[in-house]
Scaffold this active site. Structure first.
Site, short mmCIF file in Angstrom:
data_model
loop_
_atom_site.label_atom_id
_atom_site.label_comp_id
_atom_site.label_asym_id
_atom_site.label_seq_id
_atom_site.Cartn_x
_atom_site.Cartn_y
_atom_site.Cartn_z
N ASP A 67 0.82 -1.21 0.00
CA ASP A 67 0.00 0.00 0.00
C ASP A 67 0.86 1.27 0.00
O ASP A 67 2.08 1.21 0.17
CB ASP A 67 -0.94 0.01 1.23
CG ASP A 67 -0.23 -0.41 2.51
OD1 ASP A 67 1.00 -0.29 2.59
OD2 ASP A 67 -0.90 -0.85 3.45
N ASN A 136 -6.79 -2.72 15.25
CA ASN A 136 -8.20 -3.03 14.94
C ASN A 136 -8.32 -4.14 13.90
O ASN A 136 -9.39 -4.35 13.34
CB ASN A 136 -8.92 -1.76 14.45
CG ASN A 136 -8.34 -1.23 13.15
OD1 ASN A 136 -7.35 -1.76 12.63
ND2 ASN A 136 -8.93 -0.18 12.61
N HIS A 138 -6.77 -4.25 10.94
CA HIS A 138 -6.62 -3.90 9.52
C HIS A 138 -5.38 -4.58 8.94
O HIS A 138 -4.39 -4.81 9.63
CB HIS A 138 -6.59 -2.38 9.30
CG HIS A 138 -5.36 -1.66 9.74
ND1 HIS A 138 -5.35 -0.76 10.78
CD2 HIS A 138 -4.08 -1.70 9.29
CE1 HIS A 138 -4.13 -0.27 10.92
NE2 HIS A 138 -3.33 -0.82 10.03
N GLU A 143 -9.63 -1.66 6.35
CA GLU A 143 -10.10 -1.41 7.71
C GLU A 143 -11.33 -2.28 8.01
O GLU A 143 -11.91 -2.87 7.10
CB GLU A 143 -10.49 0.08 7.83
CG GLU A 143 -9.33 1.04 7.63
CD GLU A 143 -8.48 1.23 8.89
OE1 GLU A 143 -8.60 0.43 9.83
OE2 GLU A 143 -7.70 2.20 8.91
C1 F6R Z 1 1.70 -0.70 6.08
C2 F6R Z 1 0.49 -1.49 6.28
C3 F6R Z 1 -0.24 -1.43 7.57
C4 F6R Z 1 0.67 -1.81 8.75
C5 F6R Z 1 -0.11 -1.76 10.07
C6 F6R Z 1 0.80 -2.01 11.26
O1 F6R Z 1 2.25 -0.91 4.82
O2 F6R Z 1 0.07 -2.19 5.39
O3 F6R Z 1 -1.36 -2.28 7.53
O4 F6R Z 1 1.17 -3.09 8.55
O5 F6R Z 1 -0.72 -0.51 10.20
O6 F6R Z 1 1.70 -0.97 11.37
P1 F6R Z 1 2.84 -0.97 12.48
O7 F6R Z 1 3.76 -2.10 12.13
O8 F6R Z 1 3.50 0.36 12.35
O9 F6R Z 1 2.17 -1.20 13.78
#
Ligand code: F6R
Length: 241
Positions: A67, A136, A138, A143
């Protein structure tokens, strides 16, 4: 599903880096799917170190990020492109033309979705997808509430996630409201998924993957259906199992 629980953060990072290295050794022309974020940062740095020390070869590998923030340029230090280059891609011998991160500035952004899909197809699909998870549940920018059959999409980023990304952007109000993301179906198409999580805040999401229920309210819960899933977590993320 295989669950690996590591005692320390250092051991967690090292294990993640070893799995990346093993994939490059097993299939030298592997396509990696890459999440960015705090969880993966040190494991990527260690994978780059292993490349330097042991000469692990990535010259035939390809990579595609999960993403990108909509409206954020590749040169912006907060973009997924900038951060993945800085910690991993610029430090290994992967060819820049064999790396892809969606372009957050493409107008209209919908045009980027077709290119994103095409690129993954051209790369032969994803062999190993390294997947982070939000508190959450995601995955990517999918989401709670995202349909399980969703594909490449402009995804709204929830208020909760925007608060969690506030430090990166210098305030939650500065976090973009949309991301360009693989959908849940695209994530499930990867041949192997390495889902990584650290910390107590992720424990509930990890519990939902392992024990269910499977629900769109916890998008990650669906990855338990994946036939080749490895969950790499630390003790805190494993605390509700
Ligand atoms: C980022 C992504 C997000 C993260 C998630 C966890 O490319 O796809 O889904 O993997 O927000 O982020 P951290 O590792 O910073 O807690």
């Amino acid at each position: 599903m295989k669950i690996i629980v590591m005692e320390t953060t250092e051991a967690f990072d090292r294990q993640g880096a070893l799995i990346i290295m093993r994939q490059a050794l097993k299939k030298p022309d592997s396509t990696f799917g890459l999440a960015t974020g705090d969880t993966t940062r040190n494991m990527y740095a260690l994978a780059a170190e292993l490349h330097r020390e042991l000469g692990v070869d990535y010259s035939l590998c390809k990579s595609c990020n999960l993403d990108e923030y909509a409206g954020v340029s590749a040169e912006d230090k907060r973009s997924c492109r900038y951060r993945i280059n800085e910690v991993l891609l610029d430090k290994i011998n992967i060819k820049p033309e064999n790396t892809y991160v969606p372009n957050g500035l493409r107008e209209p952004p919908e045009e980027e979705l077709a290119l994103f899909k095409e690129k993954i197809e051209k790369f032969g699909g994803i062999d190993l997808l390294i997947l982070g998870i939000g508190t959450n549940g995601h995955i990517g920018f999918n989401e709670p509430g995202t349909p399980l059959d969703s594909s490449f999409r402009i995804a709204p980023i929830s208020e909760k996630t925007r608060k969690e990304k506030a430090a990166l952007f210098g305030g939650s109000e500065l976090v973009p409201k949309f991301g360009i993301s693989m959908g849940i179906r695209d994530i499930m198409m990867a041949r192997e998924i390495l889902l990584v999580a650290k910390g107590r805040a992720k424990a509930e999401a990890i519990r939902s993957i392992v024990h269910g229920p499977m629900t769109v309210d916890m998008p990650a819960s669906v990855v338990r259906l994946h036939p080749d899933l490895v969950i790499l977590i630390d003790k805190d993320a494993a605390s509700l199992l």
